[in-house]
Motif scaffolding. Structure first.
Motif, PDB file in Angstrom:
ATOM      1  N   LEU A 156     -11.693 -18.062  50.855  1.00 57.37           N
ATOM      2  CA  LEU A 156     -10.999 -18.104  49.331  1.00 57.37           C
ATOM      3  C   LEU A 156     -12.381 -18.405  48.159  1.00 57.37           C
ATOM      4  N   ILE A 157     -11.672 -17.503  47.283  1.00 57.40           N
ATOM      5  CA  ILE A 157     -12.616 -17.287  45.943  1.00 57.40           C
ATOM      6  C   ILE A 157     -12.225 -18.026  45.004  1.00 57.40           C
ATOM      7  N   ALA A 158     -12.952 -18.512  43.613  1.00 56.33           N
ATOM      8  CA  ALA A 158     -12.068 -19.283  42.880  1.00 56.33           C
ATOM      9  C   ALA A 158     -12.951 -18.807  41.656  1.00 56.33           C
ATOM     10  N   VAL A 212     -14.702 -20.729  54.265  1.00 59.53           N
ATOM     11  CA  VAL A 212     -15.986 -20.378  53.572  1.00 59.53           C
ATOM     12  C   VAL A 212     -15.130 -20.552  52.235  1.00 59.53           C
ATOM     13  N   VAL A 213     -16.119 -20.989  51.089  1.00 58.14           N
ATOM     14  CA  VAL A 213     -15.072 -21.217  49.717  1.00 58.14           C
ATOM     15  C   VAL A 213     -16.171 -20.786  49.226  1.00 58.14           C
ATOM     16  N   ILE A 214     -16.120 -19.920  48.322  1.00 55.61           N
ATOM     17  CA  ILE A 214     -16.849 -18.670  47.192  1.00 55.61           C
ATOM     18  C   ILE A 214     -16.503 -19.488  45.606  1.00 55.61           C
ATOM     19  N   ALA A 215     -17.138 -19.477  44.690  1.00 52.67           N
ATOM     20  CA  ALA A 215     -16.999 -20.035  43.258  1.00 52.67           C
ATOM     21  C   ALA A 215     -17.883 -19.966  42.485  1.00 52.67           C
ATOM     22  N   LYS A 222     -20.701 -31.601  54.530  1.00 52.06           N
ATOM     23  CA  LYS A 222     -20.748 -32.194  55.444  1.00 52.06           C
ATOM     24  C   LYS A 222     -19.527 -32.039  56.699  1.00 52.06           C
ATOM     25  N   ASN A 223     -18.666 -31.812  55.859  1.00 56.78           N
ATOM     26  CA  ASN A 223     -17.314 -31.431  57.038  1.00 56.78           C
ATOM     27  C   ASN A 223     -17.063 -29.841  57.529  1.00 56.78           C
ATOM     28  N   GLY A 224     -18.909 -29.311  57.378  1.00 59.39           N
ATOM     29  CA  GLY A 224     -18.325 -27.700  57.950  1.00 59.39           C
ATOM     30  C   GLY A 224     -17.621 -26.665  57.491  1.00 59.39           C
ATOM     31  N   ILE A 225     -17.723 -26.542  56.074  1.00 59.78           N
ATOM     32  CA  ILE A 225     -17.221 -25.884  55.257  1.00 59.78           C
ATOM     33  C   ILE A 225     -18.566 -24.807  54.466  1.00 59.78           C
ATOM     34  N   LEU A 226     -18.974 -23.553  54.439  1.00 63.05           N
ATOM     35  CA  LEU A 226     -19.263 -23.217  54.164  1.00 63.05           C
ATOM     36  C   LEU A 226     -19.387 -23.098  52.119  1.00 63.05           C
ATOM     37  N   ALA A 227     -19.670 -23.832  51.474  1.00 61.93           N
ATOM     38  CA  ALA A 227     -19.741 -23.691  49.884  1.00 61.93           C
ATOM     39  C   ALA A 227     -21.188 -22.960  49.447  1.00 61.93           C
ATOM     40  N   VAL A 228     -20.087 -21.325  48.686  1.00 58.02           N
ATOM     41  CA  VAL A 228     -21.038 -20.433  47.649  1.00 58.02           C
ATOM     42  C   VAL A 228     -20.895 -19.907  46.533  1.00 58.02           C
TER      43      VAL A 228
END
Length: 194
Positions: free
Chosen positions: A71-73, A97-100, A113-119
């Protein structure tokens, strides 16, 4: 947690800024005590009409974006209350993955901490990716090992991740898993204290 080394998926462009946690997972769905089952309520008011039918114009309801993992925002993603349910909902839906441009601090840490890569990427790069993903379904590969995002069109974007968080995500560890790695030393210490 499932390790994240590389994720290849169609990019879901959410052309919004200041996406708060109540938009990610509305408060009426926070009654569950498990960490699972929240994905069906993700972006509920944006995804569904009052009668529960899907809003066809919302990005995640379009067939070409079903099953996306990236996801990208825009800026300030995950602002608002500090509910950990927001990354639970994203993860349960299938996002890895979340990209922002930027994230609210608590949300950012809860993702990791919950296994989602925030980029985090600069605004101009976010806008390039949003435009390309809006024009057509755009497949991208996010590599945590290389700290790069590569598009099917050949564009490459670099990012950095805190080394501690990077190692945890690469190995699928949470804080409990790290503690259990020291189980022998803990047992030895406890035995010596008895």
């Amino acid at each position: 947690m499932k390790p994240i080394k590389e994720v290849t998926s169609v990019l879901a462009p959410l052309e919004r800024s200041n996406v708060d946690t109540d938009q990610i997972i509305p408060k009426q769905f926070l009654k569950r005590i498990e960490r699972t089952g929240f994905g069906k309520y993700l972006f509920y008011h944006w995804r569904f009409n009052d009668d529960g039918t899907e809003k066809p114009e919302f990005i995640l309801n379009k067939p070409e974006y079903k099953g996306t993992e990236i996801l990208i925002a825009r800026e300030n993603f995950g602002c608002g209350s500090s509910r950990e349910h927001a990354p639970w909902a994203l993860g349960d839906y299938g996002f890895r993955v979340v990209i922002a441009t930027s994230f609210a601090d608590i949300f950012y840490n809860n993702c990791l901490k919950n296994g989602i890569l925030a980029v985090q990427l600069p605004a101009d790069q976010i806008e390039e990716l949003l435009a390309a993903g809006k024009e057509k379904p755009l497949q991208v590969t996010v590599s945590l090992e290389d700290e790069t995002i590569k598009t099917e069109d050949g564009a490459v974007y670099s990012f950095t991740t805190d080394p501690y968080r990077r190692e945890m995500l690469l190995n699928g560890w949470d804080e409990i898993a790290l503690t259990l790695k020291l189980e022998d030393k803990i047992a030895k210490y406890e035995k010596a204290q008895a």
